[in-house]
Scaffold this active site. Structure first.
Site, PDB file in Angstrom:
ATOM      1  N   LYS A 177       0.840  -1.209   0.000  1.00  0.00           N
ATOM      2  CA  LYS A 177       0.000   0.000   0.000  1.00  0.00           C
ATOM      3  C   LYS A 177       0.865   1.245   0.000  1.00  0.00           C
ATOM      4  O   LYS A 177       1.942   1.260   0.591  1.00  0.00           O
ATOM      5  CB  LYS A 177      -0.894   0.039   1.247  1.00  0.00           C
ATOM      6  CG  LYS A 177      -1.987  -1.017   1.291  1.00  0.00           C
ATOM      7  CD  LYS A 177      -2.904  -0.784   2.479  1.00  0.00           C
ATOM      8  CE  LYS A 177      -4.065  -1.762   2.458  1.00  0.00           C
ATOM      9  NZ  LYS A 177      -5.034  -1.507   3.546  1.00  0.00           N
ATOM     10  N   GLU A 307      -8.499   2.906   7.657  1.00  0.00           N
ATOM     11  CA  GLU A 307      -8.108   4.309   7.563  1.00  0.00           C
ATOM     12  C   GLU A 307      -9.241   5.224   7.987  1.00  0.00           C
ATOM     13  O   GLU A 307     -10.364   4.768   8.210  1.00  0.00           O
ATOM     14  CB  GLU A 307      -7.641   4.649   6.141  1.00  0.00           C
ATOM     15  CG  GLU A 307      -8.625   4.317   5.050  1.00  0.00           C
ATOM     16  CD  GLU A 307      -8.003   4.443   3.652  1.00  0.00           C
ATOM     17  OE1 GLU A 307      -8.359   5.396   2.958  1.00  0.00           O
ATOM     18  OE2 GLU A 307      -7.166   3.591   3.277  1.00  0.00           O
ATOM     19  N   ASN A 309     -11.430   8.619   6.896  1.00  0.00           N
ATOM     20  CA  ASN A 309     -11.774   9.567   5.849  1.00  0.00           C
ATOM     21  C   ASN A 309     -12.174  10.885   6.503  1.00  0.00           C
ATOM     22  O   ASN A 309     -13.169  10.945   7.213  1.00  0.00           O
ATOM     23  CB  ASN A 309     -12.920   9.049   4.987  1.00  0.00           C
ATOM     24  CG  ASN A 309     -12.519   7.782   4.245  1.00  0.00           C
ATOM     25  OD1 ASN A 309     -11.379   7.640   3.818  1.00  0.00           O
ATOM     26  ND2 ASN A 309     -13.440   6.858   4.110  1.00  0.00           N
ATOM     27  N   ARG A 311     -13.666  13.642   5.882  1.00  0.00           N
ATOM     28  CA  ARG A 311     -14.591  14.450   5.073  1.00  0.00           C
ATOM     29  C   ARG A 311     -16.015  13.929   5.271  1.00  0.00           C
ATOM     30  O   ARG A 311     -16.214  12.859   5.840  1.00  0.00           O
ATOM     31  CB  ARG A 311     -14.236  14.305   3.592  1.00  0.00           C
ATOM     32  CG  ARG A 311     -14.355  12.859   3.139  1.00  0.00           C
ATOM     33  CD  ARG A 311     -14.203  12.665   1.640  1.00  0.00           C
ATOM     34  NE  ARG A 311     -14.521  11.311   1.241  1.00  0.00           N
ATOM     35  CZ  ARG A 311     -13.699  10.272   1.244  1.00  0.00           C
ATOM     36  NH1 ARG A 311     -12.450  10.437   1.659  1.00  0.00           N
ATOM     37  NH2 ARG A 311     -14.093   9.085   0.862  1.00  0.00           N
ATOM     38  N   VAL A 314     -19.898  10.525   0.348  1.00  0.00           N
ATOM     39  CA  VAL A 314     -21.010  10.390  -0.592  1.00  0.00           C
ATOM     40  C   VAL A 314     -22.192   9.696   0.088  1.00  0.00           C
ATOM     41  O   VAL A 314     -23.351  10.108  -0.053  1.00  0.00           O
ATOM     42  CB  VAL A 314     -20.575   9.583  -1.836  1.00  0.00           C
ATOM     43  CG1 VAL A 314     -21.761   9.363  -2.776  1.00  0.00           C
ATOM     44  CG2 VAL A 314     -19.432  10.269  -2.572  1.00  0.00           C
TER      45      VAL A 314
HETATM   46  C1  MV4 Z   1      -6.974  -4.091   2.312  1.00  0.00           C
HETATM   47  C2  MV4 Z   1      -7.660  -5.184   1.772  1.00  0.00           C
HETATM   48  C3  MV4 Z   1      -7.326  -6.441   2.207  1.00  0.00           C
HETATM   49  N1  MV4 Z   1      -6.331  -6.599   3.097  1.00  0.00           N
HETATM   50  N2  MV4 Z   1      -6.003  -4.304   3.206  1.00  0.00           N
HETATM   51  C4  MV4 Z   1      -8.901  -0.762  -0.484  1.00  0.00           C
HETATM   52  C5  MV4 Z   1      -8.683   0.693  -0.494  1.00  0.00           C
HETATM   53  C6  MV4 Z   1      -8.048   1.042   0.772  1.00  0.00           C
HETATM   54  N3  MV4 Z   1      -8.977   1.786   1.544  1.00  0.00           N
HETATM   55  C7  MV4 Z   1      -7.696  -0.240   1.413  1.00  0.00           C
HETATM   56  N4  MV4 Z   1      -8.287  -1.290   0.651  1.00  0.00           N
HETATM   57  C8  MV4 Z   1      -8.142  -2.589   0.997  1.00  0.00           C
HETATM   58  N5  MV4 Z   1      -7.213  -2.838   1.947  1.00  0.00           N
HETATM   59  C9  MV4 Z   1      -5.701  -5.543   3.565  1.00  0.00           C
HETATM   60  N6  MV4 Z   1      -4.699  -5.725   4.420  1.00  0.00           N
HETATM   61  C10 MV4 Z   1      -8.633  -4.939   0.815  1.00  0.00           C
HETATM   62  C11 MV4 Z   1      -8.857  -3.641   0.415  1.00  0.00           C
HETATM   63  C12 MV4 Z   1      -9.833  -3.503  -0.618  1.00  0.00           C
HETATM   64  C13 MV4 Z   1     -11.070  -2.934  -0.377  1.00  0.00           C
HETATM   65  C14 MV4 Z   1     -11.429  -2.445   0.860  1.00  0.00           C
HETATM   66  C15 MV4 Z   1     -12.657  -1.886   1.066  1.00  0.00           C
HETATM   67  C16 MV4 Z   1     -13.561  -1.820   0.032  1.00  0.00           C
HETATM   68  C17 MV4 Z   1     -13.233  -2.290  -1.188  1.00  0.00           C
HETATM   69  C18 MV4 Z   1     -11.995  -2.859  -1.418  1.00  0.00           C
HETATM   70  C19 MV4 Z   1     -11.683  -3.338  -2.671  1.00  0.00           C
HETATM   71  C20 MV4 Z   1     -10.476  -3.874  -2.902  1.00  0.00           C
HETATM   72  C21 MV4 Z   1      -9.547  -3.960  -1.874  1.00  0.00           C
END
Ligand code: MV4
Length: 526
Positions: A177, A307, A309, A311, A314
């Site tokens: 990430k 995380e 956000n 703000r 939507v």
């Molecule tokens: C992840 C995850 C799986 N494992 N972290 C997507 C955007 C960012 N906010 C973090 N995200 C993710 N982090 C770990 N360790 C899967 C995602 C993720 C995801 C998270 C929430 C909603 C949709 C998603 C789509 C793909 C991946």
């Protein structure tokens, strides 16, 4: 003899002084600009707005007390121009700026520039925003606050060796990430050590391109998880509440398509628990105003912090529908020094709410963009239905901005009634002239797995083929064509007179009077 010296209490590092808000500059466009404007009007606050050349003839510009052009259509030349927006705010005599979502909403330099200009930024402090914007810093904060974070590195990995060591310890698959990231940019799944080096290169260059920061770290990849997020409100008096969860698992490519509250996967006890975790993160970050704490929820009901956000989001209306709290009003009141609109005990969810994001994308062709003029528009209404949109028939959905046409929000006493109303509303709605995601929603709202709540973040991808087949290629729709022809004819006759220019909108006189007569914002009784 004792000399009385004036008691000088040591000033706090950052005293949070709030001033009354009488005029708000809306630094956004579309439905969220209109949403913020509605909250302003209900508070007796004067809304003014900035707009790009492409947005001169839009509804939010028409309805504002004053409107200020800030540049050509591309966001970088208009809605992202901090200097131009602050100029407009000064010219308008605005006390405050609401950034909406997107654009500058989570830009801490903008929040700081507002503060430096003596203008209230309706959102968290630049400092809190900067902290939350750094994903590694936010993880550190959450860890220190005792909140479960996804196992991962606690520092920006300097090199591939650190990442490899972590991966061997945690076990593959891992997820790379961007430290400055969010929204999935700069993310790479690594399933085998052989893939690691090239994945790191890819993640780094994408992170640099997207955020100007190539810091990359790693986490254990969680699979078959739900995206659950907690809405919070925190005021400047040190009080904070959570407003329950939103389930946002129905998404593709990080674009949410359906959100709901509550989540089928969360009961009252885990709601309490996860809400409490969200508040710990918020308190640790010295965060105020509205915010969202994102978690991944695994199969065992464990919530892992992702995380924050910083703000209004939507999907905020689903929370408004089940709590009765006007979140945008609360944002303005909090920024003006007011207190929270409700106590924690009064925020249990009532009934069920769901939002469908109607996008100008063609679900029959892999959601490809479908910009253009809206020839005809029939919006649903009736029991339990709310529609947030700024679009009128004849308006243009441009590739310059996001593809959101409208948010259809349904409320029911339970999930079953909520879905029935949403299905009915989606079937009532007509958008002619462009392709939209309406057919996708029609199919999903009848899908047995969706109806059973058996969804996770990969559900749409996993079912892309089946959903695509059910959607089918759109055929000619006679009724749509007829409505389009009728409305286009009417629009050609009586549409648009001159758009309001700065200071002389149809609302200007009324606005100025409202301004003079407006009570100062008082904290609501709690
Ligand atoms: C992840 C995850 C799986 N494992 N972290 C997507 C955007 C960012 N906010 C973090 N995200 C993710 N982090 C770990 N360790 C899967 C995602 C993720 C995801 C998270 C929430 C909603 C949709 C998603 C789509 C793909 C991946």
């Amino acid at each position: 003899m004792t000399k009385t010296r004036p008691v000088t209490r040591k000033a706090k590092a950052r005293p949070r002084v709030a001033r009354p808000i009488r005029r708000v500059l809306i630094a956004n466009r579309g439905e969220i600009a209109l949403r913020v404007m509605r909250a302003c009007r209900e508070l007796g606050v004067s809304p003014v707005i900035v707009h790009s050349e492409a947005d001169r003839d839009t509804l939010p510009v028409r309805l504002a007390d004053a409107a200020y052009p800030i540049g050509p259509a591309p966001a970088a030349a208009s809605y992202l121009r901090i200097d131009a927006i602050l100029d407009a705010a000064r010219q308008a005599g605005a006390d405050a700026i609401h950034p909406g979502y997107g654009f500058l909403a989570e830009n801490s330099d903008f929040a700081q520039a507002c503060a430096d200009a003596g203008i209230t930024f309706i959102g968290p402090s630049a400092r809190a925003m900067r902290m939350m914007g750094d994903k590694v810093e936010a993880r550190r904060l959450a860890t220190e606050a005792g909140v479960p974070v996804i196992p991962g590195l606690t520092t920006r990995a300097a090199d591939v060796d650190t990442l490899r060591t972590f991966a061997r310890k945690a076990g593959y698959p891992i997820l790379l990430k961007a430290a400055a990231g969010g929204g999935g940019k700069g993310m790479r799944v690594v399933r085998r050590e052989e893939e690691l080096e090239s994945a790191v290169r890819g993640a780094r260059s994408e992170a640099r391109a997207s955020f100007g920061d190539d810091g990359v770290y790693a986490e254990k990849l969680l699979e078959s998880v739900r995206h659950v997020e907690i809405q919070i409100l925190a005021d400047l008096h040190g009080d904070a509440v959570h407003l329950n969860e939103r389930e946002c698992s129905v998404q593709r490519r990080h674009q949410k398509l359906i959100e709901e509250s509550p989540s089928v996967a969360i009961d009252a006890a885990s709601r309490d628990r996860i809400g409490g975790l969200a508040l710990r993160v918020i308190r640790a970050g010295g965060y105020h105003n509205a915010g969202t704490v994102e978690f991944l929820l695994d199969g065992e009901g464990r919530a892992w912090f992702m995380e924050v956000n910083a703000r209004i989001q939507v999907e905020h209306p689903v929370t408004e529908m089940v709590t009765g709290v006007d979140l945008v009003r609360a944002q303005i009141e909090i920024a003006a020094g007011g207190r929270l609109p409700a106590r924690q005990d009064d925020l249990q969810p009532r009934g069920w709410a769901m939002e469908c994001r109607i996008l100008a994308e063609d679900p029959a062709h892999n959601f490809r963009p479908s910009p253009g003029r809206i020839a005809a528009l029939r919006l649903p209404s009736g029991p339990g239905i709310r529609v947030d949109t700024a679009l009128r028939p004849g308006d243009e959905v441009s590739l310059h901005y996001d593809a959101l046409v409208a948010k259809v929000i349904a409320w029911g006493r339970d999930r079953h009634e909520c879905v029935a109303r949403m299905r009915r509303a989606i079937d009532e709605m007509v958008v002619a002239g462009i392709r939209t995601t309406l057919p996708f929603h029609r199919v999903v709202l009848r899908d047995p797995e969706f109806l059973a709540g058996k969804i996770d973040i990969a559900w749409v991808d996993r079912n892309a083929v089946a959903l695509g087949v059910a959607i089918g290629a759109p055929g000619p729709d006679e009724e749509t064509a007829l409505i389009a022809a009728a409305i286009v004819a009417a629009e050609d006759r009586d549409r648009r007179t001159a758009a309001p220019r700065a200071g002389i909108s149809p609302w200007a006189f009324h606005g100025r009077r409202a301004l003079m007569e407006t009570r100062q914002l008082r904290p609501p009784r709690n």
